[in-house]
Enzyme design. Structure first.
Site, PDB file in Angstrom:
ATOM      1  CB  VAL A  17      -0.783  -0.094   1.132  1.00 34.93           C
ATOM      2  CG1 VAL A  17      -1.958  -1.096   1.106  1.00 34.93           C
ATOM      3  CG2 VAL A  17      -0.151  -0.087   2.715  1.00 34.93           C
ATOM      4  CG  HIS A  70       3.885   0.377  -4.674  1.00 36.46           C
ATOM      5  ND1 HIS A  70       5.165   0.709  -5.655  1.00 36.46           N
ATOM      6  CD2 HIS A  70       4.551  -0.480  -3.744  1.00 36.46           C
ATOM      7  CE1 HIS A  70       6.084   0.075  -5.090  1.00 36.46           C
ATOM      8  NE2 HIS A  70       5.858  -0.580  -3.967  1.00 36.46           N
ATOM      9  NE  ARG A  71       2.742   8.885  -2.217  1.00 30.74           N
ATOM     10  CZ  ARG A  71       4.058   8.889  -2.279  1.00 30.74           C
ATOM     11  NH1 ARG A  71       4.484   7.802  -1.388  1.00 30.74           N
ATOM     12  NH2 ARG A  71       4.685   9.431  -3.122  1.00 30.74           N
ATOM     13  CB  SER A  88     -12.537  -4.665   7.085  1.00 27.61           C
ATOM     14  OG  SER A  88     -12.496  -4.266   8.495  1.00 27.61           O
ATOM     15  NE  ARG A 132     -13.022  -0.468  12.737  1.00 32.21           N
ATOM     16  CZ  ARG A 132     -13.872   0.694  12.514  1.00 32.21           C
ATOM     17  NH1 ARG A 132     -13.879   1.141  11.225  1.00 32.21           N
ATOM     18  NH2 ARG A 132     -14.882   1.121  13.290  1.00 32.21           N
ATOM     19  NE  ARG A 149       5.078   7.283 -16.445  1.00 36.02           N
ATOM     20  CZ  ARG A 149       5.176   8.524 -16.315  1.00 36.02           C
ATOM     21  NH1 ARG A 149       4.106   9.065 -16.383  1.00 36.02           N
ATOM     22  NH2 ARG A 149       6.281   9.231 -16.568  1.00 36.02           N
ATOM     23  CG  HIS A 163       7.186   2.792  -9.696  1.00 35.87           C
ATOM     24  ND1 HIS A 163       6.877   2.889  -8.524  1.00 35.87           N
ATOM     25  CD2 HIS A 163       8.506   3.680  -9.714  1.00 35.87           C
ATOM     26  CE1 HIS A 163       7.603   3.425  -7.885  1.00 35.87           C
ATOM     27  NE2 HIS A 163       8.873   3.877  -8.575  1.00 35.87           N
ATOM     28  NE  ARG A 166       7.784  -2.521  -2.944  1.00 35.37           N
ATOM     29  CZ  ARG A 166       8.338  -1.931  -1.752  1.00 35.37           C
ATOM     30  NH1 ARG A 166       8.975  -2.557  -0.957  1.00 35.37           N
ATOM     31  NH2 ARG A 166       7.629  -0.796  -1.113  1.00 35.37           N
TER      32      ARG A 166
END
Length: 250
Positions: free
Chosen positions: A94, A96-97, A105, A107, A190, A194, A199
């Site tokens: 996560v 990787h914005r 979840s 929760r 793209r 990246h 990774r």
């Protein structure tokens, strides 16, 4: 008893392409790769393919990567459903914005029967594997005890769903990094390149590298030219990595 689970990566969506009827143009590709070519030709009105060296879709896409015009790859996207990935690996994922994420979840989902991901260095040693699984069983026991105690503590809450959610969000604090997670990941081509460059590298964590290589195999099936420059190699320890001569942005 805690059960280990294997990595599963499925490609569940990929860009399609409908060429506009108003444009006199054809291509020898389809789907996402045709879309990328169309976007590039639209920039310069080269639908008539004036350069014979880039007349085919594969030649055109290779050219845009050679010259670094990779912004065109942002028009195409792919979505993966990843299971059998540890919570710690998703924390790396996560970061990787440019991706979009929808993650299991803790929760709302009961983790009392959680499956776990065993690091290969531990899994290959029977004694360490046994120790690891005992630790996971102990952890699950504590989680369930906490969850039951918290639900009793919150018995005055009339909303049963809220009561369970509040109990789980507190009890999850003791869940280990090895807990299995499941996550849907969407990114443009793209961004995927990246991610693979970072990774799938031999310098990346072993688990996230395995995730990256598995994603690469799926992406190659859908867009063999866009991702075909990545070559998978097997390292001395038996794990895999992938590299591309075009990936320099780390």
């Amino acid at each position: 008893m805690t059960e280990p689970v294997e990595l599963s990566v499925e490609l569940i969506a990929c860009s399609s392409f409908t060429p506009p009827a108003s444009v006199a143009w054809d291509t020898d590709a389809h789907g996402a790769e045709a879309l990328v070519e169309f976007a590039g030709r639209a920039c310069y009105e080269t639908f008539d393919k004036p350069n014979p060296r880039t007349a085919t879709n594969a030649a055109y896409l290779r050219h845009i990567m050679e010259v670094g015009h990779t912004a065109l790859l942002e028009h195409a996207s792919a979505t993966m459903y990843i299971r059998g990935i540890s919570r710690s690996a998703t924390h790396e994922l996560v970061r990787h914005r440019h991706f979009s994420f929808s993650q299991l979840s803790q929760r709302f989902v009961h983790e009392g029967e959680q499956e776990v991901i065993i690091p290969e260095l531990i899994n290959e040693d029977p004694q360490l594997r046994s120790l690891f699984l005992r630790a996971m069983d102990d952890n699950r026991f504590v989680y369930n005890e906490l969850l039951n105690a918290l639900e009793e503590k919150l018995e005055g809450e009339p909303n049963a769903l809220l009561r369970k959610k509040q109990a789980r969000q507190a009890a999850r604090a003791v869940l280990p990094n090895a807990t299995e997670s499941r996550i849907v990941v969407t990114g443009n081509f793209r961004s995927w390149r990246h991610f693979l460059g970072m990774r799938a590298s031999e310098h990346a964590d072993v688990e996230i590298r395995a995730v990256a290589v598995a994603c690469l195999e799926k992406l190659k099936q859908q867009a063999p030219t866009v991702f075909g420059d990545f070559q998978v190699e097997t390292l001395a320890d038996g794990t895999q990595m992938a590299t591309s001569p075009y990936v320099t942005d780390f």
